[in-house]
Structure formats: C-alpha cells, structure tokens
Write a protein that holds these residues in place. Structure first.
Motif, PDB file in Angstrom:
ATOM      1  N   PHE A   3       0.620  -0.982  -0.086  1.00  0.00           N
ATOM      2  CA  PHE A   3      -0.210   0.360  -0.133  1.00  0.00           C
ATOM      3  C   PHE A   3       0.598   1.561   0.184  1.00  0.00           C
ATOM      4  O   PHE A   3       2.151   1.151   0.953  1.00  0.00           O
ATOM      5  N   LYS A   4       0.034   2.356  -0.724  1.00  0.00           N
ATOM      6  CA  LYS A   4       0.792   3.206  -0.715  1.00  0.00           C
ATOM      7  C   LYS A   4       1.087   4.207   0.703  1.00  0.00           C
ATOM      8  O   LYS A   4      -0.002   4.318   1.312  1.00  0.00           O
ATOM      9  N   ARG A  12       4.521  12.834  -4.678  1.00  0.00           N
ATOM     10  CA  ARG A  12       4.840  12.576  -6.077  1.00  0.00           C
ATOM     11  C   ARG A  12       4.543  13.264  -6.590  1.00  0.00           C
ATOM     12  O   ARG A  12       5.150  13.865  -8.365  1.00  0.00           O
ATOM     13  N   PHE A  13       2.989  13.245  -6.375  1.00  0.00           N
ATOM     14  CA  PHE A  13       2.150  14.370  -7.158  1.00  0.00           C
ATOM     15  C   PHE A  13       2.710  15.403  -7.352  1.00  0.00           C
ATOM     16  O   PHE A  13       2.517  16.846  -8.826  1.00  0.00           O
ATOM     17  N   ARG A  14       2.955  16.459  -6.756  1.00  0.00           N
ATOM     18  CA  ARG A  14       3.627  17.379  -6.824  1.00  0.00           C
ATOM     19  C   ARG A  14       4.689  17.681  -7.554  1.00  0.00           C
ATOM     20  O   ARG A  14       4.968  18.815  -8.122  1.00  0.00           O
ATOM     21  N   ARG A  16       5.247  15.440 -10.003  1.00  0.00           N
ATOM     22  CA  ARG A  16       5.328  16.172 -11.640  1.00  0.00           C
ATOM     23  C   ARG A  16       4.643  17.296 -11.516  1.00  0.00           C
ATOM     24  O   ARG A  16       4.558  17.705 -12.384  1.00  0.00           O
ATOM     25  N   LEU A  17       3.192  17.711 -11.585  1.00  0.00           N
ATOM     26  CA  LEU A  17       3.183  19.098 -10.880  1.00  0.00           C
ATOM     27  C   LEU A  17       4.352  20.051 -11.654  1.00  0.00           C
ATOM     28  O   LEU A  17       4.106  20.915 -11.976  1.00  0.00           O
TER      29      LEU A  17
ATOM     30  N   ALA B 135      -5.164   2.303  -4.283  1.00  0.00           N
ATOM     31  CA  ALA B 135      -4.465   1.387  -3.555  1.00  0.00           C
ATOM     32  C   ALA B 135      -3.495   1.139  -4.570  1.00  0.00           C
ATOM     33  O   ALA B 135      -2.136   0.956  -3.530  1.00  0.00           O
ATOM     34  N   PRO B 137      -1.808   1.481  -8.242  1.00  0.00           N
ATOM     35  CA  PRO B 137      -2.413   1.559  -9.712  1.00  0.00           C
ATOM     36  C   PRO B 137      -1.051   0.465 -10.863  1.00  0.00           C
ATOM     37  O   PRO B 137      -0.031   0.841  -9.563  1.00  0.00           O
ATOM     38  N   ARG B 138      -1.503  -0.649 -11.124  1.00  0.00           N
ATOM     39  CA  ARG B 138      -0.574  -1.166 -11.626  1.00  0.00           C
ATOM     40  C   ARG B 138      -0.322  -0.860 -13.208  1.00  0.00           C
ATOM     41  O   ARG B 138      -0.647  -0.486 -13.625  1.00  0.00           O
ATOM     42  N   PHE B 177      -0.372  11.275 -16.738  1.00  0.00           N
ATOM     43  CA  PHE B 177       0.889  11.289 -16.179  1.00  0.00           C
ATOM     44  C   PHE B 177       1.588  11.611 -14.830  1.00  0.00           C
ATOM     45  O   PHE B 177       1.643  11.262 -14.146  1.00  0.00           O
ATOM     46  N   PHE B 178       0.313  12.564 -13.995  1.00  0.00           N
ATOM     47  CA  PHE B 178      -0.161  13.145 -12.612  1.00  0.00           C
ATOM     48  C   PHE B 178      -0.255  11.728 -11.727  1.00  0.00           C
ATOM     49  O   PHE B 178      -0.164  11.848 -10.611  1.00  0.00           O
ATOM     50  N   GLY B 180       1.275   8.972 -12.496  1.00  0.00           N
ATOM     51  CA  GLY B 180       2.239   8.331 -12.114  1.00  0.00           C
ATOM     52  C   GLY B 180       3.180   7.454 -12.318  1.00  0.00           C
ATOM     53  O   GLY B 180       3.982   6.722 -12.690  1.00  0.00           O
ATOM     54  N   LEU B 181       2.371   7.229 -14.201  1.00  0.00           N
ATOM     55  CA  LEU B 181       3.188   6.399 -14.675  1.00  0.00           C
ATOM     56  C   LEU B 181       4.615   6.754 -14.575  1.00  0.00           C
ATOM     57  O   LEU B 181       4.883   7.709 -15.167  1.00  0.00           O
ATOM     58  N   SER B 182       4.811   5.958 -15.185  1.00  0.00           N
ATOM     59  CA  SER B 182       6.763   5.872 -15.184  1.00  0.00           C
ATOM     60  C   SER B 182       7.488   6.439 -15.985  1.00  0.00           C
ATOM     61  O   SER B 182       7.276   6.409 -17.179  1.00  0.00           O
ATOM     62  N   ALA B 296      -4.307  22.219  -7.757  1.00  0.00           N
ATOM     63  CA  ALA B 296      -4.473  21.282  -8.059  1.00  0.00           C
ATOM     64  C   ALA B 296      -3.129  19.879  -6.904  1.00  0.00           C
ATOM     65  O   ALA B 296      -3.472  18.993  -5.977  1.00  0.00           O
ATOM     66  N   ALA B 297      -2.342  21.150  -6.630  1.00  0.00           N
ATOM     67  CA  ALA B 297      -1.159  20.788  -5.480  1.00  0.00           C
ATOM     68  C   ALA B 297      -2.226  20.509  -4.179  1.00  0.00           C
ATOM     69  O   ALA B 297      -1.371  20.197  -3.335  1.00  0.00           O
ATOM     70  N   ARG B 305      -6.922  16.426  -7.458  1.00  0.00           N
ATOM     71  CA  ARG B 305      -5.941  16.378  -7.784  1.00  0.00           C
ATOM     72  C   ARG B 305      -5.284  16.364  -9.856  1.00  0.00           C
ATOM     73  O   ARG B 305      -5.150  17.264 -10.194  1.00  0.00           O
ATOM     74  N   LEU B 306      -5.995  14.803 -10.308  1.00  0.00           N
ATOM     75  CA  LEU B 306      -5.809  15.014 -11.720  1.00  0.00           C
ATOM     76  C   LEU B 306      -6.773  15.390 -12.064  1.00  0.00           C
ATOM     77  O   LEU B 306      -6.511  15.581 -13.492  1.00  0.00           O
ATOM     78  N   MET B 365      -8.295  20.753   0.509  1.00  0.00           N
ATOM     79  CA  MET B 365      -7.748  20.019   1.657  1.00  0.00           C
ATOM     80  C   MET B 365      -7.865  21.337   2.672  1.00  0.00           C
ATOM     81  O   MET B 365      -7.172  22.287   2.337  1.00  0.00           O
TER      82      MET B 365
END
Lengths: 630, 369
Positions: A3-4, A12-14, A16-17, B135, B137-138, B177-178, B180-182, B296-297, B305-306, B365
């Motif tokens: 689990f992440k 990580r998302f940030r 990428r932003l 949870a 992503p593969r 991309f956001f 988290g694609l490697s 987004a952040a 976010r996405l 948030m």
C-alpha cells in the motif's frame, strides 16, 4: 503489492506538477524566443513584406495624344468608358466566374472569344477586359454583386476612337494590345517605366510611327490594397501628362473627296504639296475600320480582314508596287534631255513599232504616229519614241537617273514598313536571281523599261514624289504626314521641317519642256477629255500598266478575269506654272489611265484649287481614247 | 440602492452568488477576457455582441460547475464518457459533412460537436478511474486507461479533426502522467513514437500531410496552403516590439490574415500590440496555469488532483499549440486561442474547466501540513 504512503504519493504528485509547470515555462520561453526572432531580429524583413502586401503602385495611363488634320479636324481621339475586367490569377474558376457574370451583365460569345485570345497572349496576373463600354446600369448591377466575384473589377478606361471609322485608316493606323515585340521596342527606347500600366501600342500607320509622342507620360498612384487586391484608399498621386498632339499636313476634305472618288474600286492616291513634301491626301482603298482593333479584335474578324480578296489591310500607297506604265515617259524624257541623248525638237519617224533583235515592239497605234518629237511623244504617249530612247540610253543610265528621282527607294515617309519597289538595273538583276542565265541583263529587256513596263514596279508614293520633284524644279522633299507635334506640357510646336532630300541637277529649260508637254497632255492629249473645262492649267500624264506576273513582283496576277484588266494610272500637278499640288492616282484593274485614273485626279484638283465638291465618285470615262496601251 | 431595507438582502444574494468563485482565477480570467474583447473589436467588431452572448452562457455554466462538489462530478464521469463515445460513433455513422470533415451530429433540434464534450469527459473519466484504483495502480491499469483514451481519440482523428484529437489525447495523457506513469515507459513511448512516425505518415489524410509539409516550407506554395502561415508570420514580425497600435494592423485590417477572428486571432493581437503584448499574454496564461497547478497541488482527493492538473494543462495545450501554429513553429491544426478566439463551444468548454477548478479549490484540503 504494497500500500502506498499517501504523503509520499502527494509529494510525488506535486513533483510531477512542478515538472509540468517547468515544462509550461519552457514551452512559453520557446514561444517567446520565436516572437523575439520574428518581431525584433526579422522585424525589418516582415515590415517590408507587410508594406508590399499593403501598398501597390498603380500606374495611371496618360491620355493618348489626339491626331488632327491641318485645319484641326479630329481624326483620332479618346473617350472614357467603363470596362469589366478579370484578373485570371485571382478569379479562381474562370468559366464559373464568367458564367456568373453573364447572369448579371450581357456577355456575348464574341466577348468570350476575345477574352480567350487575350488570355493566351497575356500573363495570368494581368487584368483583362471581358466586357467594354458598360452602361451605368450595368455598372450598378455589377457593384451590387461585386463581393461574389473576387478578381473582377470595374475600371474606367480611356479608349481610342477613330470618329471617321474606316476613313483615312491607312494614314492613322490603329492601336492594339502591347505584345512582346512591342515590349522590345519599349525597352529599346528605355520607356519601360513609362509603359508599366500601358496596355495599348501603335501597330501601324501614324499610331505606330509616333507612338512615343502620342503616349505621354504615365502618372502613378500609391494605393493601399486589401487581400482581395481592391484599392482601399489613395496614399499619394502624381498626375499623368497626356500625349502630344499630331497636326497633319493632310486636308480632311481633300482626303474625303479622294476616297469617295474611287467609289468601290481598289487603288491608291497620293497628293503632295511640292514645295514642302507635306502630304495633302493619301488614299488606299478599300479601307478597314481601325476601331475594331481597339478593344482587341476577335479571331474571326481578324481572319476575315486578312483573307479578303480585296486586301483591305494592305496600304497600297506605300506597299503596293505597280509598273508605272506611260506615266514613266515624262521622267524618261527628262533623263534624255539631262543626259544629252535627245533634243526636244529632235523627231523620230514612228512606223508603228520598233524592231529589236528580231522582236517587234508594237506601238498601240497601228501604222504609228508619224513624225514624233519630245512634246508629241508625251502628249500622244508614243511608245516607239521611248523604245528607241531606252535602247539608246541603256539600262544603267535609266536606273541611275530614275534612282535620283526616288524610284526604287523608300521615300522616308513617316509611316513604317514602306516598300522599295523595283528599279531594274544590271546589278539589281544579278542580286535578284540565283541562276546565272537569269542574272544576265538582256538588251531586249531594256526596251519595255522605256514605257514603264518590264521589271519596273514602283509604289504610288514614289510616283507622286517624282511628280512633285518635277513640279518643284528638281528640289525633292521627304514626304511627310505630320506637320507639327504639339507638346502637351509646354504647348510648344515641334515642326516637322520640310526636309529637302536632294536638289537634282536639272536644267530649268529641260523641266520647262517636260512641264509644257504634260500641260499638253491635258489640253490636247490623252488627258484632254478628263480635264475639259477645268478652270486652271494642270500638267498630267496618263498611264496604263499591264497586269502580268513575273517572279518577285509584289502583285501577283489573280486568275480571275477582272483581275487581268490593266491598272489605270495618272500623275498630275497644278497649277502648272506655280504648282500647289502634285499627285499620283492608281486604280487597280481600272483599265486605261484616261478612263479610270484621270477623272479621280480631276475631282481632287477641282476641290483643292477651286473648292468644288463633286456629287458622286469620279465617273469612269469609257469613251476615253488611250494612246499608250502597249 | 440606498434604502436601508433592500441593501442587506442584495448583499446577501451577491455574496451567495460569488462565494464559490476563486478570486485569483477570476482576476486572471477577467483580464484575459477583457483583452479578448479588445482584440475582437479590432479583428471583427461585428461579432462582439455574439461573443458577449457566448460569454454570458459560459459564465453561467462556470458558476453552476463551481458549486458542484467534486464527488458529484465523479459520479458523472462514466455516464458522460459513455454518452460522448456513443455520440462519436453516431457522428461517424450519421454525421453531417462540412468542409470535408464529418464532425457534427444533427439531433433535429440542434447540431452538436461531440468531440468537444470529450475534452472534459476524458480527464473526468480517467481521474475517476485512477481514484477507483488508488490503492494499487498497476501496469494493467495504465493499459486500460490507454485504451479508454485511444478509442475516442481515434474516432475524432478519423472525422478528421486533428486539432481536437490532439487536445483530447493530451487531456487524457496529463491524467495518466499525473497518476504516476513511470518515466521509463514514457521515454519508451516517445522512442517508439519516433520509430512509428513513418507508419503514422501513411495513415494521415492528405490535408494533414499538407499542413505538415507547409509548416516545413510555407514559401513553397505562397498562395495556396502556405498562405495562412506566411501571412500570420508577416503580421507578427511586422508588429515589432510595440506593435502597430489597436485597429492599425495592416495585415489584419486589410484582411491579409485568414480566419482572423478565430484560430488566427493571435496574429491580429501580435501585429497590433507587438512583442510587449505577446509577453503580457504569455504572463497571463502562465498565471492562469500557475493558479490551476496550485489548486491541483492542494486538492483534497486523488480524483480532484488529477482532474485539476489535467484541466489546467489543457489550457496550456490550447495556448501553446495555437500560438505555436500561428507563429509558424507548429503545424496548423485548428486549435483556438483559449478565451480569446471567437466561438461559443470552445468558450463554454474552457469555462467548464475553470468552473471545475473553482469547485476543486472550494473543496480543497482544509488542514494543511
């Protein structure tokens, strides 16, 4: 699968932003560099291109100069009219465009044919007229639909107009659209800039010869144009200067009477003022209508004019070469006196012909004219006298003397393309023929030269010029049609000065003999019937030229019967003691000179000297006795 | 209104109206819109009223979306996407043809362009998809996402509408991309893309090839396919540093710039306001994008976010592709200048995006750090 960690994920998302933000800034920087390149580094280049797009220098074609006769009667002028014009490169589908226009404005098949011909002759970015002379109503109709036709516009243009129609057309000539050959002449004269907007160019006649006088100076207009090429507003303008005006030596009334005198016969007449060389009238009939050429002639009409057996496009006065017949005799007699081959009173016995080398050259009068001196030889037109004379003189003496009178040479009249004719001589024959046996001159050939036959072939203007030279005591002028050119800007007149070509070494007493004999022709000789009751003394000589064909003659015999009739000629000047006018008349296939040509000369002289206007064409005098038909 | 009775009611009503709005975003958008009407008044004054009407509709749509919480938007993701794909299939089968392309669907009472819907539906769906798989992503999930992306893109590209296809593809790609694609896979795809370029060339329509060839050398055909680019670069270049002045651009006013109120409006702006104007426009877009990325952040959920990140990057894509093609560094693909070009559909789409960003911002948030 683990689990992440949410916090780690968010980081990580940030990141990428942040990367995306960096990418955005990078791309925008790239754009900015591009803008700097275009707007600073290359700015001048694009500035120029934008100006080129926007500003168009439109030449304003000047009014073409007028042509008027010696008394100011207008022979060629301009009128303004609307034309509908297409720029093929901008018009898209041409067929559709023209069909679309035809739905609004009448467009005939002839207009389409002419447009097609113009298309073939021009470049696609030139604007070409599809219709000329639109009415105000048609202009309004088109403007309402203008948005539908890119590359089509209405233009107000000046058109050349010859109010007399076919009248004097061989003097005036005509203008037509500028061709590649014309462009070469323009470049030669370094007039390229001046002709940038010009669409017409003189093709023949005075229009051609005085093109650069008549054209004027182009003005230009700086206009702002939109993407469709339409002018939006004028930025600056320099006015054109109209072309210079030509004032002719020609007298319109005399010209008209002369043309009418021919009726429907073919022929030519040139009348010259002997003391100046100014041409008073120059006729070549049939004429053609030069107005046909102004809008661009369509192929069909052009073919009709060119293929007509009447050959209306040929200027017979300058390009027709005819044997002079007996009109040659006074000049032969003058040669004899000048060269000392004959004295006036020296008479020969005329047995009705002349035997030379086994061939008998006949006089037309059976049994001959008896004793014939020089006076009588001209008055009765005795052939035998001249057979003998020619034989005594020899061909080269004849050629030299006749050459000095202008025979066989271009006169230098101010119209281009004049023919030389044929002045036969030993040298001429050597150059003319290829085979050795043809190149040799035979003494027998000289005999008929004496009576104006044989290889002799001269243009009517040469004949008129020689006549005028005798009338003017041996002083020869260059014949000319334009008296003076008026400069439009300054109003100054540039005289076309009477230009003595040469002063012939002729003795006055010899000239007196010839003139006296020519007066005798009209008093008691072959011209007497035509000149009966004239209120003045006219010197003249009839002539009849046999129509025959030999290689090299400009006029080939037609096989048709009417075309086998002789050409009628007449030369004259008057008043005999103080000549004001000298002329030569030629009627193609007119028969005897006294029959067909002399009456025309009479009408012309009557008007010029007495102001008499004839009611109808000169009648052919069928009963006239002709003494000189060889 | 100075009556003590009416004022509080009116103020209350106004406060309620503007509550969901994000003021920085409103400011930047407002400046861009102001600038847009300035350019429109020069490029095509007769269209000002129509564009004002479009603007009113777009603002209402934005306000409506700003109030819809992201959770409710998530529920719409699947139905909207399916509807979009169905409509695209409908277009392919029964669409109206105009200018050689089949892009419109006639519903009887109105004509719609379903590809436009896809610009929002695509990131919505993919954001929803990754939220569901949050949870774990593969690799397989990325593959499924790619398929969901490529089906509508292919349908749009076949219409053909290269501009919209690129925008939809980009919108979907940003989500992936956001998510988290490697990097390895992305680099691998780029390499594979370059390798497949010749193959792709053969699949392109003639007009698309022409556009690319024209880009390489527009001067080859100055009156034909090169005309657009040549005239727009002349307009930009002749503008210089400060421009020729409002309504004084000769290229624009004399109609040398084609489509000067739609795709090529940037050339009009650039000619009349020069490098200085361009810089201001770039800064405004950068601010808009910056604000969007910031939203987004700080977004509350992965979905938000996405979605916020992708929607923001759509603005970037519009702006970059349009200015790039008008200034001659990208092929002409028919993408409007966001918020500036004339046209109701694109404007509504963009304000939907802004409304979504505002909604996400309103539900950000609440606890930071």
């Amino acid at each position: 699968m683990e689990f992440k960690n949410p916090q780690e994920e968010l980081e990580r998302f940030r990141s990428r932003l942040a990367f995306a933000g960096g990418f955005v800034l990078f791309c925008f920087a790239l754009l900015f560099v591009r803008f700097v390149w275009l707007q600073i580094v290359q700015h001048d280049y694009y500035q120029t291109r934008a100006e080129d797009n926007r500003i168009s220098l439109v030449p304003i074609v000047p009014n073409r100069g007028l042509i008027v006769d010696r008394n100011g009667a207008v022979l060629a002028r301009n009128y303004s009219a609307y034309t509908l014009e297409i720029t093929p490169s901008r018009a898209g589908n041409l067929e559709q465009t023209i069909d679309g226009l035809a739905a609004i404005i009448e467009i005939e098949a002839k207009d389409r044919r002419r447009f097609k011909k113009l298309m073939d002759e021009s470049k696609s970015f030139e604007t070409l007229p599809i219709r000329t002379r639109l009415s105000d109503e048609e202009v309004a109709k088109f403007i309402a639909h203008r948005y539908r036709f890119p590359g089509v516009e209405i233009k107000a243009r000046l058109f050349r107009q010859y109010p007399g129609g076919a009248f004097a057309s061989h003097i005036l000539g005509y203008i037509g659209r500028v061709t590649d050959a014309d462009l070469e002449k323009i470049e030669e004269k370094e007039q390229d800039a001046n002709y940038r907007g010009t669409e017409h160019f003189g093709k023949t006649g005075l229009e051609q010869r005085y093109e650069f006088d008549l054209h004027g100076v182009s003005g230009h207009e700086q206009v702002e144009v939109d993407a469709g090429g339409r002018a939006v507003r004028t930025l600056s303008r320099s006015a054109p200067v109209a072309g210079n005006q030509l004032t002719l030596t020609v007298d319109v009334e005399l010209q008209r009477i002369a043309e009418q005198a021919f009726g429907d016969r073919r022929g030519a007449m040139v009348a010259i003022e002997p003391s100046t060389g100014g041409i008073l009238a120059m006729v070549s009939v049939p004429n053609y209508d030069p107005n046909l050429f102004v809008d661009g002639i369509d192929t069909q009409s052009w073919r009709e004019l060119n293929e007509s057996a009447q050959k209306p496009m040929v200027n017979r006065a300058l390009n027709g070469a005819y044997p002079p017949g007996s009109t040659f005799k006074p000049f032969m007699a003058l040669a004899a006196l000048t060269l000392g081959k004959r004295r006036p009173e020296q008479a020969i016995a005329d047995p009705g012909g002349f035997n030379f080398g086994g061939h008998f050259f006949r006089d037309d009068k059976k049994g001959g004219h008896g004793m014939v001196d020089m006076y009588k030889s001209i008055v009765v037109s005795c052939d035998t006298y001249y057979y003998m004379l020619a034989n005594d003189m020899g061909i080269d003496n004849i050629a030299t003397f006749m050459g000095s009178l202008g025979f066989g040479q271009r006169t230098g009249i101010d119209i281009e393309g004049e023919s030389k004719g044929v002045l036969p001589s030993q040298q001429w024959k050597r150059e003319r023929f290829k085979k050795p046996e043809q190149q040799k001159w035979y003494a027998g050939e000289t005999i008929s030269i004496g009576i104006g036959q044989g290889y002799n072939a001269y243009t009517p203007i040469q004949l008129a010029q020689a006549t005028a030279t005798i009338a003017n005591q041996g002083v020869m002028f260059r014949p000319h049609l334009v008296k003076y050119v008026t400069d439009t800007r300054s109003g100054e007149k540039r005289m076309i000065e009477p230009e003595p070509l040469r002063r012939l070494d002729l003795k006055p007493e010899h000239l007196e003999v010839i003139k006296n004999a020519m007066v005798g022709v009209n008093r008691e000789g072959t011209g007497a019937r035509a000149f009966a009751g004239a209120g003045y003394v006219a010197a003249g000589k009839t002539g009849t030229a046999q129509v025959f064909s030999y290689k090299g003659a400009e006029h080939k015999t037609e096989t048709m019967q009417a075309h086998l009739r002789d050409h009628a000629l007449f030369i004259a000047f008057a008043p005999a003691d103080e000549p004001k006018i000298a002329l030569a008349v030629l009627v193609e296939n007119g028969g005897f000179g006294a029959q067909a040509a002399a009456p025309i000369a009479r009408q012309v002289l009557d008007y010029y000297l007495l102001g008499k206007k004839p009611k109808e064409p000169a009648p052919a005098d069928e009963d006239a006795v002709e003494g000189d038909a060889e | 209104m100075n009556s003590g009775f009416g004022l509080p009611t009116l103020r209350g009503w106004w406060q309620k109206l503007v509550a969901p709005l994000d003021w920085p975003l409103m400011m930047i958008t407002g400046l861009l819109v102001l600038l847009a009407f300035g350019v429109m008044a020069s490029a095509s004054p007769e269209r000002i009223n129509a564009q004002l009407a479009n603007m009113a509709v777009a603002l209402v749509v934005m306000r409506v979306l700003a109030q819809i919480p992201p959770q409710r938007l998530m529920h719409l993701a699947v139905p909207v996407y399916l509807l979009g794909v169905l409509l695209l299939i409908g277009v392919a089968l029964f669409g109206d043809i105009s200018k050689g392309a089949r892009r419109w669907l006639n519903l009887g009472f109105m004509r719609i362009q379903p590809s436009e819907l896809m610009k929002i539906a695509m990131p919505l769906l993919l954001a929803w998809f990754f939220q569901k798989r949050e949870a774990m992503p593969r690799m397989a999930d990325y593959a499924i996402a790619a398929v969901m992306l490529l089906v509508p893109v292919a349908l749009i590209a076949r219409q053909p509408d290269l501009g919209t296809a690129i925008l939809v593809l980009a919108a979907g790609f940003y989500v992936i991309f956001f998510a988290g694609l490697s990097w390895k896979i992305m680099i691998g795809m780029v390499v594979a893309g370059i390798a497949a370029a010749p193959l792709a060339w053969n699949l392109l329509h003639d007009y698309q090839r022409h556009r690319i060839l024209t880009l390489i050398d527009p001067e080859k055909d100055p009156l034909g396919k090169g005309f657009h680019i040549i005239q727009s670069t002349i307009a930009i270049g002749s503008g210089g540093i400060l421009g020729k002045g409002w309504r004084s651009g000769t290229q624009a006013q004399l109609e040398f710039i084609p489509e000067r109120h739609t795709d090529f409006i940037f050339a009009v702006f650039s000619e009349e306001f020069g490098l200085f104007g361009n810089l201001i426009l770039l800064i405004l877009y950068a601010l808009l994008i910056g604000r969007g990325l910031m939203i987004a952040a700080n977004a509350a959920t992965l979905f938000s976010r996405l979605l916020a990140g992708a929607v923001t990057m759509i603005f970037f894509t519009y702006a970059f592709v349009n200015m790039g093609m008008v200034s001659g560094i990208l092929p002409v693909v028919g993408v409007p200048l966001p918020l500036v070009s004339y046209g109701g559909t694109a404007l509504v789409t963009l304000f939907v995006g802004i409304g979504i960003l505002m909604s996400i911002h309103g539900n950000r948030m609440l606890v930071q750090k």
